[in-house]
Scaffold this active site. Structure first.
Site, PDB file in Angstrom:
ATOM      1  N   CYS A 112      10.754   1.914  -4.954  1.00  0.00           N
ATOM      2  CA  CYS A 112      10.404   2.819  -4.820  1.00  0.00           C
ATOM      3  C   CYS A 112      10.700   3.018  -2.848  1.00  0.00           C
ATOM      4  O   CYS A 112      10.225   3.894  -2.567  1.00  0.00           O
ATOM      5  CB  CYS A 112       9.073   3.062  -5.437  1.00  0.00           C
ATOM      6  SG  CYS A 112       7.880   2.003  -4.457  1.00  0.00           S
ATOM      7  N   ASN A 121      10.756   0.225 -13.429  1.00  0.00           N
ATOM      8  CA  ASN A 121      11.812  -0.622 -13.010  1.00  0.00           C
ATOM      9  C   ASN A 121      10.908  -1.525 -12.145  1.00  0.00           C
ATOM     10  O   ASN A 121      11.945  -2.777 -11.805  1.00  0.00           O
ATOM     11  CB  ASN A 121      11.855   0.211 -11.190  1.00  0.00           C
ATOM     12  CG  ASN A 121      10.547   0.538 -10.595  1.00  0.00           C
ATOM     13  OD1 ASN A 121       9.193   0.224 -11.425  1.00  0.00           O
ATOM     14  ND2 ASN A 121      10.772   0.714  -9.484  1.00  0.00           N
ATOM     15  N   GLU A 134       0.927   6.893  -6.993  1.00  0.00           N
ATOM     16  CA  GLU A 134       2.203   5.762  -6.689  1.00  0.00           C
ATOM     17  C   GLU A 134       3.379   6.862  -6.652  1.00  0.00           C
ATOM     18  O   GLU A 134       3.455   6.227  -7.932  1.00  0.00           O
ATOM     19  CB  GLU A 134       1.951   4.111  -6.233  1.00  0.00           C
ATOM     20  CG  GLU A 134       0.692   3.639  -5.959  1.00  0.00           C
ATOM     21  CD  GLU A 134       0.881   2.240  -6.177  1.00  0.00           C
ATOM     22  OE1 GLU A 134       1.376   1.482  -7.101  1.00  0.00           O
ATOM     23  OE2 GLU A 134       0.140   1.868  -5.953  1.00  0.00           O
ATOM     24  N   GLU A 138      -3.748   1.543  -3.364  1.00  0.00           N
ATOM     25  CA  GLU A 138      -4.443   0.234  -3.803  1.00  0.00           C
ATOM     26  C   GLU A 138      -3.531  -0.984  -2.920  1.00  0.00           C
ATOM     27  O   GLU A 138      -3.413  -0.524  -1.886  1.00  0.00           O
ATOM     28  CB  GLU A 138      -4.000   0.527  -5.384  1.00  0.00           C
ATOM     29  CG  GLU A 138      -4.555   1.587  -6.138  1.00  0.00           C
ATOM     30  CD  GLU A 138      -4.006   1.465  -7.581  1.00  0.00           C
ATOM     31  OE1 GLU A 138      -4.256   0.562  -7.782  1.00  0.00           O
ATOM     32  OE2 GLU A 138      -3.656   2.143  -8.068  1.00  0.00           O
TER      33      GLU A 138
END
Ligand code: NDP
Length: 488
Positions: free
Chosen positions: A290, A159, A256, A469
């Site tokens: 996301c 993405n 993630e 992160e």
């Protein structure tokens, strides 16, 4: 555009592009037209092994290279990406179908920012130390030495291919690790360009390697005994498979993963600002971020205003050729992903949803007719326990659900298996802080969305991931601490 992009994408191992056997190549596709875009060389177990071996050889020297040299190289990489900016944009737009304006303003722009930010963060990093007085009268100096993990597997989705890749590669390299990268099979091109750039600025051979291919290539990589850790961005289902793959050797993972993000709109929010913010948060990148909002909880008094305003804005989105500067909205990434989104359209209908806008495949003209287009879609009339409201769709969609008071809004928003991001829209300062803090998510915004400081922690709770992160969190993930205790 096709002329500006290297349409034959090869694996990059030990500082060289590897010439493939034709039998191991596959086509990748232009999502805007559905036409074949180029050939990609899929790695096999032997190539993955070669990449890990090359990285292991290189890391022994790279990890000992002074930090000042490592960060200087990251800064040169940032400069070189900017010099080759248009090539990166063309490659990203070709692979993803995203609007060129977005690729320029967000995706490719973030790559040099990632390199520079982590160069700054690592250059400025200190280390913990403590003077210790024990109960039996001894005194000691404790200090922490942070060492790179070794060879890190970096697995990223389609993405935001370059943005997410550099978000991980920059801190990994700055901390002295070598990497083996596995981009998504659908979006291999910018990883190959990055390999060129890193060679051009003098990164030693073997420190950055790229293996292409489908999920099985990622799986070989994560099972490889030479890998010291895995940083992964992708779906929760794949994250779970990666976790099983690394578990026999107990390696650190940073995940993630997916989200089902909520926005909460209170009746005192500024209507125009909120509508603009929600439009961005639902429809950016055709909903394939996301962080995108797929659940909008609206206080009953402004429900109709928000529903009408969002519908109007959804109708104003311009679907069109990605290279056209007026295009705001591109296609979905693939036919398979469009089929998934369409299944949710059907499910919404079966659950009694009212479709405010969209709900189907738009009519596109000319070559765009073969692309993976989908209509921006909004629903009302769904309940919090409907599958459409619980599962990540990853498209330009949202369900609007009314609430009466703050407590109800918080409990609706937190009633999810995910925990990535949320946004709260209100002009009541205290309520903004209160509700943002009450969200069980990794990132909580007030009166904005996707405003990022790369020093702040990024990641999710529950099904949305493990670890963080960004800033010091990246330094912690990409290094292992040794505590040294010296009696004084
Ligand atoms: P996938 O999980 O399908 O794939 C992610 C990467 O993993 C791809 O490179 C994929 O390769 C690879 N892969 C697939 N199977 C395996 C395996 N068994 N072992 C190792 N690697 C494997 O995700 P998508 O590419 O579909 O991306 C969309 C997802 O990513 C969404 O769920 C989205 O929410 C999430 N995401 C999360 C973000 C976050 O920061 N939390 C940010 C961006 C996206 P291949 O493509 O070849 O299958």
């Amino acid at each position: 555009m096709a002329e500006t992009v290297d349409r034959f994408v090869r694996n990059f191992i030990g500082g060289e592009f590897i010439d493939p056997a034709e039998s191991s190549c596959y086509d990748n596709f232009d999502p805007a037209t559905g036409a074949a875009l180029g050939r990609v060389h899929a790695a096999d177990t032997e190539l993955v092994d070669r990449a890990v071996v090359a990285a292991r050889e290189a890391v022994s020297t790279w990890s000992q290279t002074p930090v000042a040299e490592r960060v200087a190289l990251l800064r040169r990489a940032a400069d070189r990406i900017e010099e080759r900016f248009d090539e990166f944009v063309a490659a990203e737009v070709g692979d993803t179908g995203k609007p060129v304006t977005q690729a320029r303003a967000l995706d490719v722009r973030r790559a040099p920012q990632n390199f520079r930010s982590f160069a700054d963060i690592v250059a400025a990093a200190g280390q913990e130390s403590f003077i210790t007085d024990t109960v039996d009268g001894r005194r000691a100096l404790n200090y922490v030495v942070r060492k790179p993990l070794g060879v890190v597997a970096v697995i990223v989705p389609w993405n935001l291919p370059l943005l997410l890749l550099t978000w991980k590669v920059a801190p990994a390299l700055a901390c002295g690790n070598a990497v083996v990268v596995k981009p998504s099979e659908e979006t291999p091109s910018t990883a190959a360009l990055l390999a060129e750039v890193l060679s051009e600025v003098g990164l030693p051979a073997g420190v950055f390697n790229v293996v292409h291919g489908r999920g099985d290539v990622g799986e070989f990589l994560t099972r490889h005994p030479g890998i010291a850790g895995v940083t992964f961005t992708g779906s929760t289902a794949t994250g779970s498979r990666v976790m099983s793959a690394v578990s026999p050797r107990v390696r650190p993972v940073s995940f993630e993963l997916g989200g089902k993000n909520a926005a909460i709109v209170f009746d005192d929010a500024d209507l125009d600002d909120t509508l603009n913010g929600l439009t961005r948060s639902i429809f950016t990148n055709t909903g394939q971020v996301c962080l995108c909002t797929e659940r909008v909880y609206v206080q009953r008094g402004v429900f109709d205003d928000i529903a009408d305003g969002l519908t109007k804005r959804a109708l104003e989105l311009t679907l069109g050729h990605p290279t056209d500067k007026v295009t705001t909205t591109g296609p979905l990434i693939s036919q398979a992903h469009r089929e998934k989104v369409l299944r949710y359209f059907e499910l919404a209908q079966n659950s009694g949803a009212e479709v405010l806008v969209g709900g189907g495949i738009p009519e596109m003209s000319g070559e765009l007719n073969g692309g993976f287009w989908i209509e921006p879609t909004l629903w009302t009339g769904l309940a919090n326990d409907d599958a459409v409201v619980r599962e990540e769709i990853f498209g330009p969609v949202a369900a609007l659900i009314p609430f009466d008071d703050e407590q109800e809004a918080v409990s609706l928003a937190n009633d999810t298996d995910y925990g990535l991001a949320a946004s709260v829209w209100t002009n009541d300062l205290r309520r903004g802080h209160r509700v943002a803090q009450a969200m069980n998510v990794g990132m909580s915004w007030v009166n904005t969305w996707y405003l990022r400081d790369l020093r702040s922690p990024f990641g999710g709770m529950n099904l949305s991931g493990i670890g963080r992160e960004g800033g010091a969190s990246s330094l912690h993930f990409y290094t292992d601490p040794t505590n040294v205790c010296v009696q004084l």
